[in-house]
Write an enzyme that holds these catalytic residues in place. Sequence first.
Site, PDB file in Angstrom:
ATOM      1  N   GLY A   1      35.752  42.672  44.006  1.00 61.44           N
ATOM      2  CA  GLY A   1      36.195  42.164  42.708  1.00 61.44           C
ATOM      3  C   GLY A   1      35.137  42.072  41.635  1.00 61.44           C
ATOM      4  O   GLY A   1      35.440  42.185  40.452  1.00 61.44           O
TER       5      GLY A   1
ATOM      6  N   ASP B   1      37.588  29.916  43.577  1.00 60.12           N
ATOM      7  CA  ASP B   1      38.852  29.189  43.713  1.00 60.12           C
ATOM      8  C   ASP B   1      38.567  27.891  44.484  1.00 60.12           C
ATOM      9  O   ASP B   1      38.079  26.927  43.922  1.00 60.12           O
ATOM     10  CB  ASP B   1      39.829  30.146  44.416  1.00 60.12           C
TER      11      ASP B   1
ATOM     12  N   PHE C   1      47.540  32.300  40.121  1.00 54.78           N
ATOM     13  CA  PHE C   1      47.040  33.586  40.614  1.00 54.78           C
ATOM     14  C   PHE C   1      46.930  34.572  39.455  1.00 54.78           C
ATOM     15  O   PHE C   1      47.879  34.768  38.697  1.00 54.78           O
ATOM     16  CB  PHE C   1      47.972  34.135  41.700  1.00 54.78           C
TER      17      PHE C   1
ATOM     18  N   ARG D   1      43.056  45.971  39.383  1.00 56.81           N
ATOM     19  CA  ARG D   1      41.628  45.768  39.088  1.00 56.81           C
ATOM     20  C   ARG D   1      41.222  46.416  37.770  1.00 56.81           C
ATOM     21  O   ARG D   1      40.281  45.983  37.117  1.00 56.81           O
ATOM     22  CB  ARG D   1      40.746  46.340  40.206  1.00 56.81           C
TER      23      ARG D   1
HETATM   24  P1  5GP Z   1      37.679  30.849  47.406  1.00 54.79           P
HETATM   25  O1  5GP Z   1      38.920  30.044  47.653  1.00 54.79           O
HETATM   26  O2  5GP Z   1      36.896  31.056  48.661  1.00 54.79           O
HETATM   27  O3  5GP Z   1      36.846  30.267  46.275  1.00 54.79           O
HETATM   28  O4  5GP Z   1      38.160  32.271  46.891  1.00 54.79           O
HETATM   29  C1  5GP Z   1      38.349  33.273  47.817  1.00 54.79           C
HETATM   30  C2  5GP Z   1      38.753  34.574  47.225  1.00 54.79           C
HETATM   31  O5  5GP Z   1      40.139  34.491  46.954  1.00 54.79           O
HETATM   32  C3  5GP Z   1      38.145  35.052  45.925  1.00 54.79           C
HETATM   33  O6  5GP Z   1      36.885  35.663  46.062  1.00 54.79           O
HETATM   34  C4  5GP Z   1      39.184  36.074  45.505  1.00 54.79           C
HETATM   35  O7  5GP Z   1      38.973  37.278  46.201  1.00 54.79           O
HETATM   36  C5  5GP Z   1      40.468  35.420  45.994  1.00 54.79           C
HETATM   37  N1  5GP Z   1      41.155  34.748  44.889  1.00 54.79           N
HETATM   38  C6  5GP Z   1      41.201  33.428  44.620  1.00 54.79           C
HETATM   39  N2  5GP Z   1      41.954  33.184  43.532  1.00 54.79           N
HETATM   40  C7  5GP Z   1      42.397  34.390  43.107  1.00 54.79           C
HETATM   41  C8  5GP Z   1      43.234  34.823  42.011  1.00 54.79           C
HETATM   42  O8  5GP Z   1      43.729  34.049  41.185  1.00 54.79           O
HETATM   43  N3  5GP Z   1      43.442  36.167  41.906  1.00 54.79           N
HETATM   44  C9  5GP Z   1      42.926  37.070  42.779  1.00 54.79           C
HETATM   45  N4  5GP Z   1      43.213  38.354  42.562  1.00 54.79           N
HETATM   46  N5  5GP Z   1      42.145  36.708  43.804  1.00 54.79           N
HETATM   47  C10 5GP Z   1      41.888  35.387  43.966  1.00 54.79           C
END
Ligand code: 5GP
Length: 179
Positions: A48, A106, A155, A168
């Site tokens: 990403g 996130d 999301f 992307r």
């Molecule tokens: P974490 O919860 O560990 O901070 O996020 C984990 C991963 O979840 C991020 O690196 C990303 O790949 C995916 N992610 C979290 N929120 C979103 C979102 O709103 N959109 C997308 N496309 N991926 C997300």
Amino acid sequence: MSRIQLHDKTFDLFISEAEVNRAIDKLALEIGRKYDGKRPLFLGVLNGAFFFAAELVKRLDIECEISFVKVASYHGTSSSGTVTQLIGLTERIEGRHVVVLEDIVDTGGTVENIMASLAEHHPASVSIAALLFKPSAYKKTIPIEHVALEIPNAFVVGSGLDHDGLGRNLRGIYRITEN
Ligand code: 5GP
């Protein structure tokens, strides 16, 4: 194009390309000032962060290096939960100032694991720069020092972020429609 379809989901334009660009301009100024003279190593987290990494470093005129890593997640034993491993770190980061570039933070689980892996290599400092940050979803205590845009807990796709492989390449940020 303000509404798009990716697989089975629809998304509406939420943040324009111009606004994303302005936010990265501002962040680049902040990071450029902080790391001038320190020759930082920017570590983009694939897939990403490819977009954010390119957009950020092209705005920097300080001496710096850029490389990319991947994270592999797998389920460990029930006591350890999900384990995240860093793949592709070929640079020696001992004594270096490292800036981890993430597309989105996130819950913070991913960056927490990345920070723990990097710490084993004794960098001089590590900070996190994220294109997007969801403060209301964040569950960790590590500071996300450099954030281009804070967004609500929804999301999103575009500017490097995907839904099941698609989206992307979209300019700007699109938010999933509520049904
Ligand atoms: P974490 O919860 O560990 O901070 O996020 C984990 C991963 O979840 C991020 O690196 C990303 O790949 C995916 N992610 C979290 N929120 C979103 C979102 O709103 N959109 C997308 N496309 N991926 C997300």
